[in-house]
Design an enzyme around this catalytic site. Structure first.
Site, short mmCIF file in Angstrom:
data_model
loop_
_atom_site.label_atom_id
_atom_site.label_comp_id
_atom_site.label_asym_id
_atom_site.label_seq_id
_atom_site.Cartn_x
_atom_site.Cartn_y
_atom_site.Cartn_z
N MET E 1 0.83 -1.22 0.00
CA MET E 1 0.00 0.00 0.00
C MET E 1 0.85 1.26 0.00
SD MET E 1 -1.43 -0.97 3.64
CE MET E 1 -1.87 -2.49 2.78
N PRO E 2 1.52 1.47 -1.09
CA PRO E 2 2.45 2.61 -1.12
C PRO E 2 1.71 3.95 -1.20
CG PRO E 2 2.95 1.00 -2.85
CD PRO E 2 1.60 0.67 -2.31
N TYR E 3 2.42 4.96 -0.73
CA TYR E 3 1.99 6.35 -0.89
C TYR E 3 3.15 7.08 -1.55
CZ TYR E 3 1.37 11.24 0.24
OH TYR E 3 1.26 12.60 0.14
#
Lengths: 71, 71, 71, 71, 71, 71
Positions: E1-3
């Site tokens: 779940m990258p930002y």
């Protein structure tokens, strides 16, 4: 002395809602970690829809693909 | 190659003041850490007053409560 | 009530250098914008060399390519 | 699809406290803005005391000056 | 779940270019790290030229000094 | 002169993967916006699993609830 940055899409967040976010986050940090509200900063950043991507698409295209579900 | 992000409330910061901030931070990093100014980035973000909270309140309400003290 | 985030590569920055950065940035904001030091936060983030890229390369590879120049 | 970044000094925040922060912020955004928890990210960053400055001083020196008050 | 947060100078980035950045970064994270695009957020921030500094100068002054080279 | 910040969970990202992310993002910005790679910074931040929340839960609890799906 916490610093909290809240990023949300720019979709008509009201002053009253912003005040509730600020109050809520500050209270949470005081309750959970004992942080002094006077040294707790909360910064809200509203991001234009075309500048926010999820699922490889700008938010509006993403929502349209999934069928309009509030996010 | 430092990156510096400066967040301040949006209250009429002038171009000349921004230039002084950029110059001052870049010079500081060169003096203290020997960083090359050509690879030092400084990004200034001006945040609307209603989007900045302290003491559990938006800035304006916070200042009003404490009686107008420049912050 | 400024918030300043300084990101530098993790290469042995000393406590004394950090204290000078904190003091220097805080003084700068007081002088240029009249900000109260007591509500000025400075956060220093040290980033591992392999996690910082420039020129399309991790820092070390980038420096090696240019021949060792301090950055 | 909010993104929230919480920065606090690294002083023994427990897993349980982190979980409460994550839950509390996510619930707040759902209640105030109707945001879907499944697309709400909360990232906690713990910052070494020597890397956090306030009042022109690293946190520990700042606290010592004011006499030990929890912050 | 990258930002992922992309900061660029505000110089007429089009919606189509933003969509390509969002798509490109999301695809990259899926290919390199196997990240699910549906939990990959990309936020683009456009920064006014006077708010971005490099070489100790605001971008425009920096470019003028070096003679106009696209950056 | 873009600055890109990539936040991912800390789960064994290798040096080689980091180099690919740096290269890929830099190339993308050059292709889409004509940005000079020599003034493109990419900073990767790896976040401990217990410090990343989604769905109101720390990542591991979130994944366990949904049944182990790589994210």
């Amino acid at each position: 002395m916490p610093y909290v940055n809240i990023q949300v899409t720019r979709e008509g967040v009201t002053r009253e809602q912003k005040a509730r976010l600020i109050d809520g986050v500050t209270t949470l940090l005081a309750e959970v970690l004992g942080k002094d509200p006077n040294t707790t900063f909360v910064v809200i950043e509203e991001v234009a829809l075309e500048n926010w991507g999820v699922g490889g698409l700008p938010v509006e295209a993403y929502r349209a693909r999934k069928r309009p579900a509030a996010t």
